[in-house]
Design a protein around this motif. Structure first.
Motif, PDB file in Angstrom:
ATOM      1  N   SER A 301       1.038  -1.042  -0.015  1.00  0.00           N
ATOM      2  CA  SER A 301      -0.010  -0.010   0.239  1.00  0.00           C
ATOM      3  C   SER A 301       0.951   1.382   0.003  1.00  0.00           C
ATOM      4  O   SER A 301       2.169   1.262   0.335  1.00  0.00           O
ATOM      5  CB  SER A 301      -1.132  -0.156   1.180  1.00  0.00           C
ATOM      6  N   PRO A 302       0.483   2.467  -0.829  1.00  0.00           N
ATOM      7  CA  PRO A 302       0.648   3.475  -0.601  1.00  0.00           C
ATOM      8  C   PRO A 302       0.479   4.478   0.574  1.00  0.00           C
ATOM      9  O   PRO A 302       1.075   5.147   0.931  1.00  0.00           O
ATOM     10  CB  PRO A 302       0.322   4.550  -2.164  1.00  0.00           C
ATOM     11  N   ASP A 303      -0.288   3.756   1.105  1.00  0.00           N
ATOM     12  CA  ASP A 303      -0.649   5.003   2.235  1.00  0.00           C
ATOM     13  C   ASP A 303       0.334   5.150   3.819  1.00  0.00           C
ATOM     14  O   ASP A 303       0.652   6.473   4.102  1.00  0.00           O
ATOM     15  CB  ASP A 303      -1.444   4.076   3.118  1.00  0.00           C
ATOM     16  N   GLU A 304       1.514   4.284   3.615  1.00  0.00           N
ATOM     17  CA  GLU A 304       2.351   4.423   4.303  1.00  0.00           C
ATOM     18  C   GLU A 304       3.567   6.171   4.111  1.00  0.00           C
ATOM     19  O   GLU A 304       3.154   6.722   4.803  1.00  0.00           O
ATOM     20  CB  GLU A 304       3.245   4.044   5.134  1.00  0.00           C
ATOM     21  N   TYR A 305       3.423   6.230   2.609  1.00  0.00           N
ATOM     22  CA  TYR A 305       4.358   7.007   2.265  1.00  0.00           C
ATOM     23  C   TYR A 305       3.798   8.198   1.757  1.00  0.00           C
ATOM     24  O   TYR A 305       4.337   9.121   1.649  1.00  0.00           O
ATOM     25  CB  TYR A 305       5.572   6.550   0.922  1.00  0.00           C
ATOM     26  N   LEU A 306       2.991   7.602   1.755  1.00  0.00           N
ATOM     27  CA  LEU A 306       1.717   9.474   1.267  1.00  0.00           C
ATOM     28  C   LEU A 306       1.190  10.213   2.598  1.00  0.00           C
ATOM     29  O   LEU A 306       1.585  11.611   1.967  1.00  0.00           O
ATOM     30  CB  LEU A 306       0.412   8.941  -0.019  1.00  0.00           C
ATOM     31  N   GLY A 307       1.230   9.313   3.281  1.00  0.00           N
ATOM     32  CA  GLY A 307       0.817  10.156   4.000  1.00  0.00           C
ATOM     33  C   GLY A 307       2.081  11.080   5.270  1.00  0.00           C
ATOM     34  O   GLY A 307       1.207  11.583   5.856  1.00  0.00           O
ATOM     35  N   ARG A 308       3.617  10.444   4.949  1.00  0.00           N
ATOM     36  CA  ARG A 308       4.094  11.077   5.652  1.00  0.00           C
ATOM     37  C   ARG A 308       5.092  12.069   5.165  1.00  0.00           C
ATOM     38  O   ARG A 308       5.623  13.366   5.191  1.00  0.00           O
ATOM     39  CB  ARG A 308       5.427   9.710   5.956  1.00  0.00           C
ATOM     40  N   MET A 309       4.482  12.270   3.664  1.00  0.00           N
ATOM     41  CA  MET A 309       4.827  12.827   2.493  1.00  0.00           C
ATOM     42  C   MET A 309       4.375  14.176   3.025  1.00  0.00           C
ATOM     43  O   MET A 309       5.252  15.515   2.192  1.00  0.00           O
ATOM     44  CB  MET A 309       4.008  12.364   0.815  1.00  0.00           C
ATOM     45  N   THR A 310       2.915  14.508   3.367  1.00  0.00           N
ATOM     46  CA  THR A 310       2.134  15.600   3.511  1.00  0.00           C
ATOM     47  C   THR A 310       3.130  16.967   4.707  1.00  0.00           C
ATOM     48  O   THR A 310       3.764  17.823   3.965  1.00  0.00           O
ATOM     49  CB  THR A 310       1.047  15.693   3.595  1.00  0.00           C
ATOM     50  N   ASP A 311       4.031  15.266   6.050  1.00  0.00           N
ATOM     51  CA  ASP A 311       4.268  16.195   6.459  1.00  0.00           C
ATOM     52  C   ASP A 311       6.153  17.022   5.562  1.00  0.00           C
ATOM     53  O   ASP A 311       6.085  17.499   6.362  1.00  0.00           O
ATOM     54  CB  ASP A 311       4.966  15.006   8.128  1.00  0.00           C
ATOM     55  N   LEU A 312       6.047  15.760   5.053  1.00  0.00           N
ATOM     56  CA  LEU A 312       7.442  16.450   4.418  1.00  0.00           C
ATOM     57  C   LEU A 312       7.683  17.262   4.061  1.00  0.00           C
ATOM     58  O   LEU A 312       8.212  18.162   3.857  1.00  0.00           O
ATOM     59  CB  LEU A 312       8.117  15.433   3.288  1.00  0.00           C
ATOM     60  N   LEU A 313       6.240  17.582   2.544  1.00  0.00           N
ATOM     61  CA  LEU A 313       6.719  18.925   2.418  1.00  0.00           C
ATOM     62  C   LEU A 313       6.328  19.725   3.267  1.00  0.00           C
ATOM     63  O   LEU A 313       6.678  21.788   2.833  1.00  0.00           O
ATOM     64  CB  LEU A 313       5.227  18.631   1.586  1.00  0.00           C
ATOM     65  N   ASP A 314       5.177  20.003   4.395  1.00  0.00           N
ATOM     66  CA  ASP A 314       5.282  21.257   5.036  1.00  0.00           C
ATOM     67  C   ASP A 314       6.484  21.565   5.806  1.00  0.00           C
ATOM     68  O   ASP A 314       6.969  22.460   5.860  1.00  0.00           O
ATOM     69  CB  ASP A 314       4.618  20.341   6.361  1.00  0.00           C
ATOM     70  N   GLN A 315       7.758  20.974   5.699  1.00  0.00           N
ATOM     71  CA  GLN A 315       8.306  20.815   6.050  1.00  0.00           C
ATOM     72  C   GLN A 315      10.294  21.480   5.352  1.00  0.00           C
ATOM     73  O   GLN A 315      10.783  22.546   5.540  1.00  0.00           O
ATOM     74  CB  GLN A 315       9.506  19.496   6.978  1.00  0.00           C
ATOM     75  N   GLU A 316       9.154  21.366   4.059  1.00  0.00           N
ATOM     76  CA  GLU A 316       9.743  22.492   3.089  1.00  0.00           C
ATOM     77  C   GLU A 316      10.104  23.948   2.545  1.00  0.00           C
ATOM     78  O   GLU A 316       9.999  24.315   1.948  1.00  0.00           O
ATOM     79  CB  GLU A 316       9.604  21.901   1.712  1.00  0.00           C
ATOM     80  N   ILE A 317       8.927  24.424   3.704  1.00  0.00           N
ATOM     81  CA  ILE A 317       7.969  25.844   3.028  1.00  0.00           C
ATOM     82  C   ILE A 317       9.718  26.551   4.170  1.00  0.00           C
ATOM     83  O   ILE A 317      10.319  26.422   4.900  1.00  0.00           O
ATOM     84  CB  ILE A 317       7.041  26.230   4.330  1.00  0.00           C
TER      85      ILE A 317
END
Length: 317
Positions: A301-317
């Motif tokens: 399932s892609p759920d694990e990395y997709l869920g964490r991806m939103t946090d990763l993108l937030d860190q990139e601000i």
């Protein structure tokens, strides 16, 4: 193309890609592409899953019922029901029968095909100069720019070249069918084998291409495409073939998509996250495509990395 040319983004999507789309849209909003109008076409029965995005700045949420001709939308709904009922393997078998015997009709109206129609319909009808197609599995980095899609005086089309003798499988079919649709007189070699997104449509040229297709076939352009064997025609291939055969090549900039990267193996979610993290920090990378599938072809399932991806993108601000 002038710096004031109007650019829009078009994304067709469905329930199976809602989590991918959430990440993609988040990445768009954190890039300079956030200034562009983004038209998102969702399969009509899946609209409730996408209501969370309604009202986002610049995002225009449409359903397939808003975009497709009524007859096509009716047959798309029927194809969705049959595909869900029979499963992926039977759907592929039905598609093979359609290619061999022109029956049954419904495999030609499955989501993959009607999404292509939505791209062509919107890109040719919206008031824009350029329509950029972005699939749901694309992550846009902060280095992305509208200049990625614009030439100083020529029409941009992304291109990856390969010797014709080396083209195989589905890409070979897409190239051959596209050349047949436009009535290619002389086969080019090498051939453009870029079928990914982002993909750029010049709206004026696209309208000309669709009109030419109607004149050649004596039918509406979408009727012509849907009459072709399923999974053999490509909206991108058709447009590229038209550019190569009906336009002065001095007016076309065949641009290498050097700013795009692709992740094909998503079985290790930790590796996916770290790879994306590294790519986000590289100013030479503007678009990251995560080629995971929602069609049952993967056992993870892609759920694990997709869920964490939103946090990763937030860190990139």
């Amino acid at each position: 193309m002038s710096a004031k040319s109007k650019i829009v983004i078009i994304t067709p999507t469905w329930a199976g890609d809602v989590d991918h789309f959430r990440v993609m849209r988040q990445s768009v909003e954190r890039s300079s592409l956030a200034e562009l109008e983004h038209y998102v076409v969702v399969q009509d029965e899946d609209m409730p899953l996408f209501e969370e995005f309604r009202g986002r700045s610049g995002l225009n949420l449409l359903s397939t019922a808003d975009v497709l001709p009524p007859e096509v939308e009716r047959k798309r709904r029927m194809a969705r029901r049959l595909s869900d009922r029979f499963g992926r393997n039977v759907t592929r078998l039905a598609g093979s029968l359609r290619r061999l015997f022109s029956f049954p009709e419904w495999p030609s109206y499955t989501g993959w095909h009607t999404q292509q129609l939505c791209k062509l319909q919107l890109a040719s009808e919206l008031e824009c100069d350029v329509a950029v197609i972005l699939d749901s599995d694309v992550v846009v980095t902060k280095a992305a720019s509208c200049q990625d899609f614009m030439g100083k005086s020529r029409t941009v089309c992304f291109a990856t070249w390969s010797a014709r003798s080396e083209v195989e499988g589905k890409v070979k079919n897409w190239v051959a069918e596209s050349e047949s649709l436009v009535g290619t007189v002389q086969l080019c070699d090498p051939v453009n084998v870029y079928f990914d997104t982002p993909f750029v449509f010049d709206s004026v040229i696209l309208r000309e291409a669709l009109r030419t297709l109607e004149v050649r076939s004596g039918k509406l352009w979408w009727e012509t495409l849907l009459a072709r064997p399923p999974r053999r025609w490509s909206e991108f291939g058709f447009y590229k073939a038209f550019l190569g055969n009906y336009r002065d090549q001095q007016d076309i900039e065949w641009r290498a998509p050097d700013f795009s990267r692709y992740i094909y193996n998503t079985s290790n979610s930790e590796m996916v996250i770290e790879t994306v993290r590294s790519m986000l920090a590289d100013s030479d990378i503007h678009y990251i495509t995560i080629h995971s599938h929602a069609s049952g072809r993967e056992t993870w399932s892609p759920d694990e990395y997709l869920g964490r991806m939103t946090d990763l993108l937030d860190q990139e601000i």
